[in-house]
Design an enzyme around this catalytic site. Structure first.
Site, mmCIF file in Angstrom:
data_model
loop_
_atom_site.group_PDB
_atom_site.id
_atom_site.type_symbol
_atom_site.label_atom_id
_atom_site.label_comp_id
_atom_site.label_asym_id
_atom_site.label_seq_id
_atom_site.Cartn_x
_atom_site.Cartn_y
_atom_site.Cartn_z
ATOM 1 N N GLU A 138 0.101 -1.603 5.632
ATOM 2 C CA GLU A 138 1.285 -0.897 6.393
ATOM 3 C C GLU A 138 0.880 0.355 6.963
ATOM 4 O O GLU A 138 1.240 0.611 8.155
ATOM 5 C CB GLU A 138 2.602 -1.129 5.702
ATOM 6 C CG GLU A 138 3.848 -0.924 6.817
ATOM 7 C CD GLU A 138 4.218 0.566 7.013
ATOM 8 O OE1 GLU A 138 4.991 0.708 7.654
ATOM 9 O OE2 GLU A 138 3.539 1.258 5.994
ATOM 10 N N ASP A 192 0.756 -1.161 0.057
ATOM 11 C CA ASP A 192 0.118 -0.256 -0.112
ATOM 12 C C ASP A 192 0.728 1.355 -0.031
ATOM 13 O O ASP A 192 2.050 1.187 0.197
ATOM 14 C CB ASP A 192 -1.084 0.175 1.212
ATOM 15 C CG ASP A 192 -0.030 -0.142 2.446
ATOM 16 O OD1 ASP A 192 0.591 -0.886 2.654
ATOM 17 O OD2 ASP A 192 -0.205 0.629 3.516
#
Length: 479
Positions: free
Chosen positions: A138, A72
């Site tokens: 994350e 991400d």
């Protein structure tokens, strides 16, 4: 494998929507990559992906090495941008040796780490068995790392590729937790004879709430609270607050904040004059650390009701009282921030609620609890309810690490200088990996990035070349 082969893959990644919590297309890209290169892979129910490359001939006895990055990216843009992170590719330019996204984040955090893993997987480098781990979300809570099941990977040595300063080898990081405070309010009618004024503070640099928290950058959210408190502290009926909105991500310093206020027509010019003076003072205070910060005011039409005056004053007082910035420096590692808090965002919610998000970090677990308790205490005193996210642990440095010594020797051999060995105030997934896989030997390094978590994020191309050379040498010389 070259720097260009890594950049070629990264350019493909910039076309893939991958905001935290919405990594489905990125996950599919990784699975397709594994299939097209005839590599083993597995995907868990969370969306974490592991791609495996068996040892090349002659390297069968080399221990398995895990390379890791996260899928991400933080999706931030300037207010004037029409970019849709759900479908639009990231637009970037090459400027003075940097790859730069002008109006959005670039996503080199951690797209460049992911690209480096994939470039190694498709290369003919002579390596032992490689396991490349790609975690999800994350940036919003390390959800992927938290959800990893025992045995998902088998290697006992891991290289995290999510650091942002070439020439530095990271062996420790801060742990963190988010604390949210929620106010409930009673809608009030806007008083007759009022002008609706939108006031905005913008142009701030913002940045990463870990790496940049000590740089004295303007948190526009707290500065807005500062101005509103000065307006309301002597007369809470001077103006009615209809809306306040600032910041977006828990791990980014708030760059833009606006508020809508109903001001009696007869006091409009007085109010605007006060705001202009405030803006002039703000520019002077941040002339070095945040030289582009500025204020704007305009008269607008707005159908919203006002927040009741009692809640409005408690909200503004709370935002001003919350600690923002560094709280303590490390007593063990010179120059390392130990504990900090980021006053990250305030948002109006449906049903008469307003939510403040804050983010605490510390490399000392008890200190992390202390700052979270302090934040919660302020919320309680202000009459807000509070809750905390799932915390993630820090990563304690191991100066006797084998992969640290391999990486250090490699750097000296390649570039003739010693790399810096450091810990970082930002959060890395390594602490969670260590909890789930005790005894894991880890290090983190990467190319130089600047402005992460804010528009204007950029990648230093010369540093990427050195990063790629270093990574290639480490994975081929590891034994």
């Amino acid at each position: 494998m070259t720097s260009e082969s890594v950049l070629s893959i990264f350019r493909e990644i910039t076309k893939i929507p991958r905001e935290s919590g919405h990594e489905e297309k990125m996950t599919a890209f990784l699975v397709d990559f594994a299939k097209s290169h005839n590599l083993q892979y597995k995907k868990d129910s969370t969306g974490n992906v592991l791609i495996i490359k068996e040892a090349t001939p002659g390297k069968e006895e080399v221990p398995t090495l895990v390379l890791q990055g996260h899928q991400d990216m933080v999706c931030e843009k300037v207010a004037s941008s029409n970019h849709d992170f759900g479908k639009d590719p990231i637009e970037y330019v090459i400027e003075d040796g940097w790859m730069v996204a002008k109006e959005t984040t670039l996503g080199a955090d951690d797209g460049i780490g992911v690209a480096a893993c994939l470039a190694i997987l498709q290369s003919d480098l002579p390596t032992g068995r490689l396991e490349c781990l790609f975690t999800i979300s994350e940036e919003t809570g390390m959800d992927g790392a938290m959800a990893l099941e025992s045995g998902f990977f088998t290697g006992k040595t891991l290289i995290n590729l999510d650091s942002e300063d070439e020439g530095q080898l990271f062996v420790g990081c801060a742990g963190g937790v988010n604390t949210m405070g929620t106010f409930s309010y009673v809608p009030e009618e806007v008083k007759e004879g009022s002008s609706i004024i939108k006031i905005t503070i913008d142009g701030a640099i913002g940045g990463h709430s870990g790496d940049d928290i000590f740089k004295n950058r303007c948190n526009t959210l707290q500065q807005m609270a500062r101005f509103l408190f000065s307006v309301l502290k002597e007369d809470r009926t001077y103006a009615q607050i209809l809306c306040i909105d600032g910041g977006n991500k828990h791990n980014a310093i708030a760059r833009e904040t606006y508020a809508l206020l109903a001001v009696p027509e007869g006091r409009k010019e007085e109010f605007l004059s006060s705001f202009r003076t405030f803006g002039e003072n703000l520019s002077k205070e941040f002339s070095v650390s945040d030289p582009m910060v500025q204020v704007h005011a305009e008269t607008v039409q707005c159908p919203l009701p006002a927040i009741d005056s009692d809640t409005a004053f408690r909200l503004v007082s709370c935002l001003l009282a919350l600690h923002h910035g560094m709280l303590a420096m490390s007593q063990d590692i010179e120059g390392l921030v130990e504990t900090s808090n980021n006053v990250a965002s305030v948002k109006m919610k449906d049903g008469g609620f307003i939510e403040i998000c804050t983010s605490q970090r510390s490399s000392v677990e008890s200190a992390k609890e202390f700052i979270a308790d302090k934040i919660e205490a302020v919320f309680t005193l202000a009459g807000a309810t509070s809750r905390r996210s799932d915390p993630y642990p820090g990563w304690k440095p191991d100066m006797g690490s084998h992969i640290l010594e391999v990486s250090r020797r490699s750097y000296v051999r390649l570039f003739g200088v010693e790399p810096e060995i450091k810990a970082i105030h930002a959060g890395l997934e390594c602490g969670l990996f260590l909890e789930k896989f005790p005894g894991l030997d880890m290090i983190s390094f990467g190319p130089t990035l600047r402005g992460v978590h804010a528009p204007g994020e950029k990648l230093d191309l010369a540093s990427n070349e050195k990063f790629v050379r270093h990574l290639c040498d480490v994975v081929t010389s590891f034994k």
